[in-house]
Each structure stands twice: as structure tokens, then as C-alpha cells.
Design a protein around this motif. Sequence first.
Motif, PDB file in Angstrom:
ATOM      1  N   MET A   1       1.387   3.327 -12.277  1.00  0.00           N
ATOM      2  CA  MET A   1       0.742   2.011 -12.280  1.00  0.00           C
ATOM      3  C   MET A   1      -0.684   2.157 -11.745  1.00  0.00           C
ATOM      4  N   TYR A   2      -1.625   1.628 -12.512  1.00  0.00           N
ATOM      5  CA  TYR A   2      -3.025   1.719 -12.115  1.00  0.00           C
ATOM      6  C   TYR A   2      -3.410   0.519 -11.245  1.00  0.00           C
ATOM      7  N   SER A   3      -4.367   0.734 -10.326  1.00  0.00           N
ATOM      8  CA  SER A   3      -4.764  -0.322  -9.384  1.00  0.00           C
ATOM      9  C   SER A   3      -6.141  -0.875  -9.731  1.00  0.00           C
ATOM     10  N   VAL A   4      -6.297  -2.176  -9.451  1.00  0.00           N
ATOM     11  CA  VAL A   4      -7.557  -2.867  -9.767  1.00  0.00           C
ATOM     12  C   VAL A   4      -8.120  -3.468  -8.483  1.00  0.00           C
ATOM     13  N   MET A   5      -9.411  -3.214  -8.234  1.00  0.00           N
ATOM     14  CA  MET A   5     -10.107  -3.830  -7.101  1.00  0.00           C
ATOM     15  C   MET A   5     -11.010  -4.941  -7.634  1.00  0.00           C
ATOM     16  N   LEU A   6     -10.919  -6.131  -6.994  1.00  0.00           N
ATOM     17  CA  LEU A   6     -11.761  -7.272  -7.355  1.00  0.00           C
ATOM     18  C   LEU A   6     -12.777  -7.514  -6.241  1.00  0.00           C
ATOM     19  N   VAL A   7     -14.074  -7.593  -6.611  1.00  0.00           N
ATOM     20  CA  VAL A   7     -15.132  -7.774  -5.606  1.00  0.00           C
ATOM     21  C   VAL A   7     -16.075  -8.875  -6.072  1.00  0.00           C
ATOM     22  N   ASP A   8     -16.219  -9.933  -5.243  1.00  0.00           N
ATOM     23  CA  ASP A   8     -17.134 -11.028  -5.565  1.00  0.00           C
ATOM     24  C   ASP A   8     -17.326 -11.844  -4.294  1.00  0.00           C
ATOM     25  N   ASP A   9     -18.563 -12.304  -4.065  1.00  0.00           N
ATOM     26  CA  ASP A   9     -18.808 -13.109  -2.863  1.00  0.00           C
ATOM     27  C   ASP A   9     -18.432 -14.574  -3.073  1.00  0.00           C
ATOM     28  N   ASP A  10     -17.948 -14.889  -4.253  1.00  0.00           N
ATOM     29  CA  ASP A  10     -17.509 -16.245  -4.570  1.00  0.00           C
ATOM     30  C   ASP A  10     -15.975 -16.277  -4.556  1.00  0.00           C
ATOM     31  N   GLN A  11     -15.385 -16.906  -3.524  1.00  0.00           N
ATOM     32  CA  GLN A  11     -13.923 -16.899  -3.377  1.00  0.00           C
ATOM     33  C   GLN A  11     -13.198 -17.523  -4.566  1.00  0.00           C
ATOM     34  N   PRO A  12     -13.672 -18.623  -5.139  1.00  0.00           N
ATOM     35  CA  PRO A  12     -12.994 -19.181  -6.312  1.00  0.00           C
ATOM     36  C   PRO A  12     -12.890 -18.194  -7.480  1.00  0.00           C
ATOM     37  N   LEU A  28      -0.306  -3.195 -14.120  1.00  0.00           N
ATOM     38  CA  LEU A  28      -1.358  -3.005 -13.125  1.00  0.00           C
ATOM     39  C   LEU A  28      -0.922  -3.561 -11.777  1.00  0.00           C
ATOM     40  N   SER A  29      -1.595  -3.101 -10.715  1.00  0.00           N
ATOM     41  CA  SER A  29      -1.370  -3.651  -9.372  1.00  0.00           C
ATOM     42  C   SER A  29      -2.719  -4.022  -8.768  1.00  0.00           C
ATOM     43  N   LEU A  30      -2.695  -5.013  -7.889  1.00  0.00           N
ATOM     44  CA  LEU A  30      -3.925  -5.446  -7.224  1.00  0.00           C
ATOM     45  C   LEU A  30      -4.200  -4.531  -6.035  1.00  0.00           C
ATOM     46  N   HIS A  31      -5.275  -3.777  -6.106  1.00  0.00           N
ATOM     47  CA  HIS A  31      -5.655  -2.882  -5.009  1.00  0.00           C
ATOM     48  C   HIS A  31      -6.102  -3.706  -3.808  1.00  0.00           C
ATOM     49  N   SER A  32      -7.083  -4.636  -4.028  1.00  0.00           N
ATOM     50  CA  SER A  32      -7.597  -5.482  -2.948  1.00  0.00           C
ATOM     51  C   SER A  32      -8.580  -6.484  -3.541  1.00  0.00           C
ATOM     52  N   THR A  33      -8.850  -7.550  -2.781  1.00  0.00           N
ATOM     53  CA  THR A  33      -9.913  -8.503  -3.129  1.00  0.00           C
ATOM     54  C   THR A  33     -10.916  -8.491  -1.977  1.00  0.00           C
ATOM     55  N   CYS A  34     -12.207  -8.359  -2.295  1.00  0.00           N
ATOM     56  CA  CYS A  34     -13.231  -8.178  -1.254  1.00  0.00           C
ATOM     57  C   CYS A  34     -14.412  -9.116  -1.501  1.00  0.00           C
ATOM     58  N   ARG A  45     -12.080   3.922   0.730  1.00  0.00           N
ATOM     59  CA  ARG A  45     -12.294   5.301   1.199  1.00  0.00           C
ATOM     60  C   ARG A  45     -11.007   6.129   1.182  1.00  0.00           C
ATOM     61  N   ASP A  46      -9.916   5.579   1.688  1.00  0.00           N
ATOM     62  CA  ASP A  46      -8.665   6.339   1.762  1.00  0.00           C
ATOM     63  C   ASP A  46      -7.941   6.395   0.419  1.00  0.00           C
ATOM     64  N   CYS A  47      -8.059   5.322  -0.346  1.00  0.00           N
ATOM     65  CA  CYS A  47      -7.351   5.264  -1.637  1.00  0.00           C
ATOM     66  C   CYS A  47      -8.221   4.531  -2.657  1.00  0.00           C
ATOM     67  N   PRO A  48      -9.053   5.242  -3.411  1.00  0.00           N
ATOM     68  CA  PRO A  48      -9.942   4.593  -4.374  1.00  0.00           C
ATOM     69  C   PRO A  48      -9.141   3.908  -5.487  1.00  0.00           C
ATOM     70  N   PRO A  49      -9.637   2.804  -6.022  1.00  0.00           N
ATOM     71  CA  PRO A  49      -8.953   2.131  -7.136  1.00  0.00           C
ATOM     72  C   PRO A  49      -9.180   2.890  -8.439  1.00  0.00           C
ATOM     73  N   ASP A  50      -8.389   2.538  -9.442  1.00  0.00           N
ATOM     74  CA  ASP A  50      -8.577   3.109 -10.776  1.00  0.00           C
ATOM     75  C   ASP A  50      -9.576   2.282 -11.586  1.00  0.00           C
ATOM     76  N   ILE A  51      -9.557   0.955 -11.349  1.00  0.00           N
ATOM     77  CA  ILE A  51     -10.437   0.042 -12.084  1.00  0.00           C
ATOM     78  C   ILE A  51     -11.153  -0.862 -11.072  1.00  0.00           C
TER      79      ILE A  51
END
Length: 547
Positions: A1-12, A28-34, A45-51
Motif C-alpha cells: 500500500m502506497y502512502s500519500v502526504m497532503l500539505v496545504d496551509d488552508d485547513q479546508p 492508498l493510505s494517508l501518510h499525514s496532513t501538514c 524524515r523517518d518514513c518518506p511518503p510515496d506520493i
Amino acid sequence: MYSVMLVDDDQPVLDFLTAVIPWNELGLSLHSTCKNGLVALEKARDCPPDILITDIGMPYMDGIELIRELKMLNGELRVAVLSCMDDFTYAQQAVKLMVNDYVLKETISREMIGGLLKELTGELRRRDEEKAQTLKWKNMARSQQTLLKQNLLQRIVSRETPVGDWGPDAAELGIRTEAAASLAVLCRIKCSKGAEDTPAGDLAVMALVESALPGVLQDGEGAVCLPVSGRDCVLVFGGGPGKSGSAGHLSRLGRLRAAIGRTGAAASLQYISIPPGSGHFREGMISLLTQGREYAFYVKPGELLELKEIRPFATEDLFACYSEASGEIREAFLEESAQRLAELVAKWMEYIRSRRFPPRQVKEWTLKLLYDNQLRLMARQQFQSSFSLEVLHDTISGMDHIDSLEEWAMGFFYERLPYIREMYQETRRDEIKKVKQYVDRNLNRKITLEEVAEYTHLNSSYFSRLFKKETGMSFIHYVTHTKMEHAKELLDQSPQSVEQVAEQLGYENKSYFTKLFKLHTGSTPGEFRGEEGPKNGQLQGSRRRYL
């Protein structure tokens, strides 16, 4: 399963993307939201996302800088850039960073983002399939090379194979036996505790040893690794005594041992210097693979030894002390003492090490010790067991070091100790347990019902009924059964005459002993031992040797 990181300064936007992406459907799995690039970088740093799906304009660290940093952590990262700015400059920077897609936020929909992620996931799957196929081909090639080297080694040590059949193949690998002396090394690998006991097969052994060679070889030197089997391999260094001398050998092999040690494994090394000439080379390799592999049974991990200096095996018979060892271990079981068992196994294995008995004889002796213990347990407890002599034989035959044999034998006894305890505790009456132990310690004389009743401070009639109720057999029957089982051991393990065995078990009349023995086993003592011919289809007995 590949992981996806979502990054945006707009919470909505983060909430929308989290909700709209069909995670399970796409695998897919959600890596993190930042909320910004700096937070995202720390989480990656410890576990880079795939996407990565990221905004461009953010505080602390913008999307372009984040992509640069994450690409350094994962060079195959797939990236989709989100932006409210239809700005050609940002698009140019994104293209330079090999961004997979550049999307305006105003155009985002469930279908669009799903299609984009499906395309990126497909790329990742194709990449992984190609890697797997490439690895498979490489392993096949290495496996084929390993088989060719094994075949070469077999031809070298076969006296029936002419030198012309293997000489050119050896020379092609760099083994030129006619031109110079050689140094051949039997290398046995053992992994550290907590890891697997041995590397997984010939390929792993070769890979480990070959990875250590670059730090060992000096300019102009070469070495060939020939797999033997399991965790053994042979290293052949070109240039023997005439080039580097014994001091050079020790230095070189010391570096090899240290390099292997840094991988978390340990290597025992036995070496032999071989003069020039194909005939000398063959005889040297035969010695290394016959004597060396047998001697390795006692060589400690990390030891470095010259084959000719290793002390030969003892010529005395290990079975001469079998009765003593068997008796001591039997007593330890009667005491239900795990500590005593551990002490005895350590004592006898140390005795074997100090004398250096031939490995085959040690395995034979150990197999008999374990097998006789199992038979005694089954006879006394009358329980059904999945125990298999064939499995025990195969397991012990495969032991290539006395440390492994000692550890396994101790485990075998430990596993059976609870059954012994259960045997004496199957009744909750302490009197019955004490009587069984009393009988086991006094098999050398006549034991009466009155004697044991007095020993347990019970009335003889009451004791007789209690014993029958708790064990299912009369006390006299139990004593006879126990003595006959011990008689089988004595007849099998010692050279004593039938009269001596009968006397040792408290029977003054040989005929009476013979009658009881036949009732119990279906054969006379002589037939059981093999001194008389079998009758009525009975199998002839003999002293058992299992290997």
C-alpha cells in the motif's frame, strides 16, 4: 500500500482532500496532513511518503523547497502541485523538479483527484514490478553462478574426474593451480544471537563473504568463493607461501574475520597452504572438505586455525561412559530438577569437547541418550506421543556444531521435564508421588508392600487400595513393570549377563526373572538382547545404534 502526504496551509483544502480521495478503492493510505512545508519535512524524515500533494505558497517553507528536500529523501517520489496562482514561473520550477502534475485548486474534483492518484499509483506499481523482475533475473543469474561453482568444487575433489575436466573452468575463475601456490580457507558463518542461526542458503553465505573481501585483498590479489552447502564455503586465494608467507596469511584472514564480524556474524576459518600443481591442489581441497568440515564441529565461531595444527579426534569409545551419563540424567529427572539437567548436559558436552570424539559418534551417543529417555517416559506414563525417531535422527544428523547439539539436547530435556512432573503429580496424593520416587531409587532390591506402607506411614491395606485407585494398577504390578523396563535398558546398554541383570534388580532366581521378563515383553532376556534366535516370528533384539 502506497502512502500519500497532503500539505496545504488552508485547513479546508486538507479536509476536502482527506474526505474526497477514495483511499481503499485506490489501495492508498494517508501518510499525514501538514499545514506547511517545514512540518511536512519533519514528518517525512523517518518514513518518506510515496506520493506528495502539496500547495506552493506556504509560510516557513514553500512547496518548491519542500519538493526539493523530499526528493533527496526519496528520489522516486511522485508529486502533484496544487496552486491558486496560474503563474508560469511556478510551473517552470515544478517541471524542473520533475513534478508529475500541476493542478489549479479551482479545478479540483473527486473524479479529477481520483484519476490523478490512480495514474500515479499505476506508475509506482509498474516501477515495483520492473524492480522485482530485475531482482529475479539477478538472483537467477547468481543462483546459476552458484550452481556452476558448486559443480566445479565437486569435480575438483572427485579423484575420478581428470584435471583437464576442471582445470580450464578453475582458471577462468582465477584459480591457476599450476602457476603458483594457493591458500584455501574453509569458512563457516554463524549469525549473532537474536538473528537467524545461519544465513539463508548458499547465496546469502556467498554474498556475505564476498562483501567482506574488498577490504581484505591487496593490489594484485584475487580470491574465489566456492559454496559448499548450508553456511560453509571455501575461499581460494592465489599466491600461497611463496608470495605472502604464513604471517601474511594470518594478517589477511584476520582482516577477513573482522570484516565479517562487522556484519553481525562470526566466521570460523580453517586454512591450508597448497603447493603449486593440480594434484596438490586437489588433495589439499579434499583434506579441507573432509577433515576441515569434521573438525569444524568443535571449532568456535571466530577461531582462525591452520588445518594441520588441529588436534585429531579421540580413538576411545564414547559409549563406554553411556551408562553413567544415562543414569545421572535419569536421576535428575527423578528429582524434577531443571538446574541439575542443565548442569549434567553441560558436564557431558564439556567432556566430549575435551576428548574431541568423532562427530558421528557424538551424534550417535546423543541420539541414543535422548531416544532412551523418550522411551522410558512413554513406558512409565503410558501416554500417546507424536514423537518420531526418524525426525529425531534427521534433526541430530543435521547438527554441524557441538554448541548447537548441546542447546538442542537441553531443549529436548526441558520439553519433557513437565511430563515427568505430571507423571509424579498425576495424583494429588503426596504419598503416591513419594512411593514412585522410592521405587525408582530402590530397583536394585526386593520392595514389599509393607515396606512402602511403613515408609508413607499408612496402613498397608489402605495404601494398597489407594495406590490401585490412583494409578490403575496394584503396587506389586507397578514395581514389576518398572523393574522390567529398567531391565530392558540394562540388557540393551551393558555387557552384564542375564544373571547379573536379575541380581541387580533384586531377583535371586534367574528363572523367575526370565519368566517375568517374558510376560512383560513377549521375549526372554536372551531373545531381547539377540543372544538367542527369534521364536514365533519375534524380532531379534540387538544393541541399538541409530546413525
